[in-house]
Design a protein around this motif. Structure first.
Motif, PDB file in Angstrom:
ATOM      1  N   GLU A  43      87.794  36.574 -30.632  1.00 38.17           N
ATOM      2  CA  GLU A  43      87.886  37.928 -30.069  1.00 38.17           C
ATOM      3  C   GLU A  43      86.797  38.770 -30.704  1.00 38.17           C
ATOM      4  OE1 GLU A  43      92.463  39.012 -28.944  1.00 38.17           O
ATOM      5  OE2 GLU A  43      91.707  39.667 -30.885  1.00 38.17           O
ATOM      6  N   TRP A  45      85.768  42.863 -30.789  1.00 36.24           N
ATOM      7  CA  TRP A  45      86.226  44.214 -30.476  1.00 36.24           C
ATOM      8  C   TRP A  45      85.080  45.180 -30.633  1.00 36.24           C
ATOM      9  CZ3 TRP A  45      90.957  45.828 -28.705  1.00 36.24           C
ATOM     10  CH2 TRP A  45      91.968  44.876 -28.685  1.00 36.24           C
ATOM     11  N   HIS A  55      88.382  54.244 -25.216  1.00 43.28           N
ATOM     12  CA  HIS A  55      89.022  52.928 -25.139  1.00 43.28           C
ATOM     13  C   HIS A  55      88.203  51.921 -25.947  1.00 43.28           C
ATOM     14  CE1 HIS A  55      90.921  54.837 -21.701  1.00 43.28           C
ATOM     15  NE2 HIS A  55      91.818  53.861 -21.693  1.00 43.28           N
ATOM     16  N   SER A  56      88.870  50.906 -26.441  1.00 50.40           N
ATOM     17  CA  SER A  56      88.175  49.789 -27.074  1.00 50.40           C
ATOM     18  C   SER A  56      87.862  48.744 -26.014  1.00 50.40           C
ATOM     19  CB  SER A  56      89.063  49.153 -28.153  1.00 50.40           C
ATOM     20  OG  SER A  56      89.274  50.048 -29.203  1.00 50.40           O
ATOM     21  N   ARG A  58      87.580  44.672 -25.565  1.00 53.58           N
ATOM     22  CA  ARG A  58      87.913  43.385 -26.186  1.00 53.58           C
ATOM     23  C   ARG A  58      87.317  42.266 -25.341  1.00 53.58           C
ATOM     24  NH1 ARG A  58      92.689  39.690 -25.812  1.00 53.58           N
ATOM     25  NH2 ARG A  58      93.326  41.086 -24.140  1.00 53.58           N
ATOM     26  N   GLU A  73      90.860  48.356 -23.602  1.00 53.90           N
ATOM     27  CA  GLU A  73      92.147  48.384 -24.288  1.00 53.90           C
ATOM     28  C   GLU A  73      92.410  49.769 -24.832  1.00 53.90           C
ATOM     29  OE1 GLU A  73      94.035  45.593 -24.439  1.00 53.90           O
ATOM     30  OE2 GLU A  73      92.523  44.294 -23.574  1.00 53.90           O
ATOM     31  N   GLY A  74      93.681  50.139 -24.894  1.00 56.72           N
ATOM     32  CA  GLY A  74      94.075  51.397 -25.551  1.00 56.72           C
ATOM     33  C   GLY A  74      93.930  52.624 -24.742  1.00 56.72           C
TER      34      GLY A  74
END
Length: 74
Positions: A43, A45, A55-56, A58, A73-74
């Motif tokens: 992974e 990030w 947002h992240s 991934r 994500e997020g």
């Protein structure tokens, strides 16, 4: 990551923003972490540099097959 450049330019531009070039887009991203498991799964990030409202990003995949999925994500 090119799919995210298209997403940014097609759907996530603020009213005062112009389209991003590939270089401008990449300059905004910051790699935060890399995790590699014993079985070869990984992974990555990234911090989005406020391109997508904090947002992240991934990216996951395997050492044998390469990147297989990327998502906000997020």
């Amino acid at each position: 990551m090119t799919e995210f450049l298209g997403l940014k330019n097609d759907a996530w531009l603020d009213e005062d923003e112009t389209k991003f070039s590939k270089e401008e887009f990449k300059e905004r991203l910051t790699l935060n972490s890399i995790t590699v498991q014993a079985d070869g799964q990984f992974e990555f990030w990234y911090d989005d540099g406020d391109l997508f409202l904090g947002h992240s990003i991934r990216v996951n995949g395997s050492l044998s097959e390469g990147p297989m999925h990327a998502g906000l994500e997020g």
